[in-house]
Design an enzyme around this catalytic site. Structure first.
Site, PDB file in Angstrom:
ATOM      1  CE  LYS A  50      -3.319  -1.046  -0.487  1.00  9.90           C
ATOM      2  NZ  LYS A  50      -3.639  -1.403  -2.036  1.00  9.90           N
ATOM      3  CG  HIS A 112       4.188  -6.202  -1.315  1.00  9.88           C
ATOM      4  ND1 HIS A 112       4.521  -4.972  -1.774  1.00  9.88           N
ATOM      5  CD2 HIS A 112       3.138  -6.537  -1.618  1.00  9.88           C
ATOM      6  CE1 HIS A 112       3.423  -4.401  -2.232  1.00  9.88           C
ATOM      7  NE2 HIS A 112       2.534  -5.322  -2.235  1.00  9.88           N
ATOM      8  CB  SER A 142      -3.472   2.748   2.278  1.00 11.63           C
ATOM      9  OG  SER A 142      -3.723   2.071   1.233  1.00 11.63           O
TER      10      SER A 142
HETATM   11  P1  A3P Z   1      -5.179   4.584  -0.826  1.00 10.51           P
HETATM   12  O1  A3P Z   1      -5.643   3.539  -0.120  1.00 10.51           O
HETATM   13  O2  A3P Z   1      -4.750   5.566   0.276  1.00 10.51           O
HETATM   14  O3  A3P Z   1      -5.999   5.389  -1.555  1.00 10.51           O
HETATM   15  P2  A3P Z   1      -0.479  -0.137  -3.703  1.00 10.51           P
HETATM   16  O4  A3P Z   1      -0.464  -0.067  -5.047  1.00 10.51           O
HETATM   17  O5  A3P Z   1       1.101  -0.195  -3.012  1.00 10.51           O
HETATM   18  O6  A3P Z   1      -1.037  -1.294  -3.294  1.00 10.51           O
HETATM   19  O7  A3P Z   1      -0.797   0.980  -2.820  1.00 10.51           O
HETATM   20  C1  A3P Z   1      -2.265   1.499  -3.051  1.00 10.51           C
HETATM   21  C2  A3P Z   1      -2.340   2.948  -2.666  1.00 10.51           C
HETATM   22  O8  A3P Z   1      -1.762   3.891  -3.674  1.00 10.51           O
HETATM   23  C3  A3P Z   1      -3.720   3.216  -2.455  1.00 10.51           C
HETATM   24  O9  A3P Z   1      -3.885   4.322  -1.417  1.00 10.51           O
HETATM   25  C4  A3P Z   1      -4.113   3.998  -3.856  1.00 10.51           C
HETATM   26  O10 A3P Z   1      -5.279   4.782  -3.936  1.00 10.51           O
HETATM   27  C5  A3P Z   1      -2.769   4.638  -4.124  1.00 10.51           C
HETATM   28  N1  A3P Z   1      -2.375   4.975  -5.455  1.00 10.51           N
HETATM   29  C6  A3P Z   1      -2.283   3.975  -6.604  1.00 10.51           C
HETATM   30  N2  A3P Z   1      -2.212   4.813  -7.612  1.00 10.51           N
HETATM   31  C7  A3P Z   1      -2.249   6.210  -7.317  1.00 10.51           C
HETATM   32  C8  A3P Z   1      -2.099   7.352  -8.108  1.00 10.51           C
HETATM   33  N3  A3P Z   1      -2.058   7.404  -9.506  1.00 10.51           N
HETATM   34  N4  A3P Z   1      -2.240   8.532  -7.266  1.00 10.51           N
HETATM   35  C9  A3P Z   1      -2.287   8.411  -5.936  1.00 10.51           C
HETATM   36  N5  A3P Z   1      -2.451   7.276  -5.175  1.00 10.51           N
HETATM   37  C10 A3P Z   1      -2.538   6.228  -5.948  1.00 10.51           C
END
Ligand code: A3P
Length: 298
Positions: A50, A112, A142
């Site tokens: 996340k 991860h 998140s």
């Molecule tokens: P949130 O849950 O705070 O919205 P991962 O890809 O490591 O699983 O991370 C997911 C997190 O990154 C989520 O956070 C998601 O919304 C955010 N995320 C993914 N793409 C994004 C983007 N283009 N801009 C901002 N946040 C992004």
């Protein structure tokens, strides 16, 4: 297909594995993961869950293959283009199998795993490693919402219980503290790591894309970089079926979407004053031996 194809009937249990908390989906294929043969031009994208993995994966995919293979952009979800090395998840071939079959050069691979569990061939081959870190408070929020909607995860229960588990390092892939510090320390002895912050990406995505290009030795023209920066905006990725994970049956978007908010500081909507004070106290102790600094607001 090596991937688990058992139907998902119940949530997984947290297990202790190689010194960290895990679920079996990331340990079932352990021998093949540890013996994975990296190539010198492989690029490893590594994060605590996340922290912005999908965002950086998509940026890299566009930088390398955005023009070369348009059909890749419309037909292959990001988790197939950038395999999740340690995963053996339902309905998807294992990460090792996907990575072994990647036809691209370079191969973009996601993990991860904490630094001490990364397959040794990545270090032996001096692969480029991109680490993305996100401040602990937003990362915890998140992860909580993700575990609510991700049916392969252990049940997160209520927020207060989950926050305590996060502080205790009882979340999948182990303690956030050790994860972010482990890669930060690794930079001292292994120079091929680009250490990035989610907060910097939110603040100025274009600047971070430029820094990535510089680390990767790419001379992507300015207009192209600007196009990519627009294409990876939160709203665009949220609508894009290839990047929003809506194709994964184990995720229940009625509970929470994968592309949830994408903000810095959403923790303020979750932490009570007492939780925040206790968290800060605990954080100070856990992070007292590192120079690593995070921003919790912009
Ligand atoms: P949130 O849950 O705070 O919205 P991962 O890809 O490591 O699983 O991370 C997911 C997190 O990154 C989520 O956070 C998601 O919304 C955010 N995320 C993914 N793409 C994004 C983007 N283009 N801009 C901002 N946040 C992004």
């Amino acid at each position: 297909m090596e991937g688990s194809d058992l139907p998902l009937t119940s949530r997984s249990e947290l297990i202790e594995f190689e010194g960290i908390s895990m679920v079996h989906f990331f340990t079932d294929n352990w021998e093949n993961i540890q013996n994975f043969q990296a190539r010198p031009d492989d690029i490893l994208i590594t994060t605590y869950p996340k922290a912005g993995t999908t965002w950086v994966s998509y940026i890299l995919d566009l930088l390398y293959f955005g023009n070369a293979a348009p059909e890749r952009q419309t037909s292959q979800p990001i988790y197939i283009r950038v395999p999740f090395l340690e995963a053996t998840l339902p309905d998807i071939p294992s990460g090792v199998e996907l990575a072994d079959k990647l036809p691209t050069t370079p191969r973009l691979i996601k993990t991860h795993l904490p630094v001490q569990l990364v397959p040794k061939s990545f270090w032996e081959q001096n692969c480029r490693v991109i680490y993305v870190a996100r401040n602990a408070k937003d990362n915890a929020v998140s992860f909580f919402h993700f575990d609510r909607m991700n049916l392969t995860a252990p049940d997160p229960q209520d927020w207060n219980t989950y926050l305590q588990r996060f502080k205790d390092g009882k979340t999948v892939f182990g303690p956030w503290y050790d994860h972010v510090c482990g890669y930060w320390e690794k930079k001292q002895t292994y120079s091929n790591i680009h250490y990035m912050f989610f907060e910097d990406m939110v603040e100025d995505t274009g600047r971070e894309v430029e820094r990535l290009c510089s680390f990767l030795g790419l001379s992507t023209p300015t207009e192209e970089r600007e196009r990519i920066t627009k294409g990876v905006h939160f709203d665009t990725m949220k609508l894009n079926k290839m990047t929003n994970y809506s194709t994964v049956p184990a995720m229940d978007f009625k509970v929470s979407p994968f592309m949830r908010k994408g903000k810095v500081g959403d923790w303020k909507n979750h932490f009570t004053v007492a939780q925040n004070e206790q968290f800060d106290e605990h954080y100070k102790q856990k992070m007292k031996n590192t120079t690593l600094q995070f921003r919790t607001e912009l």
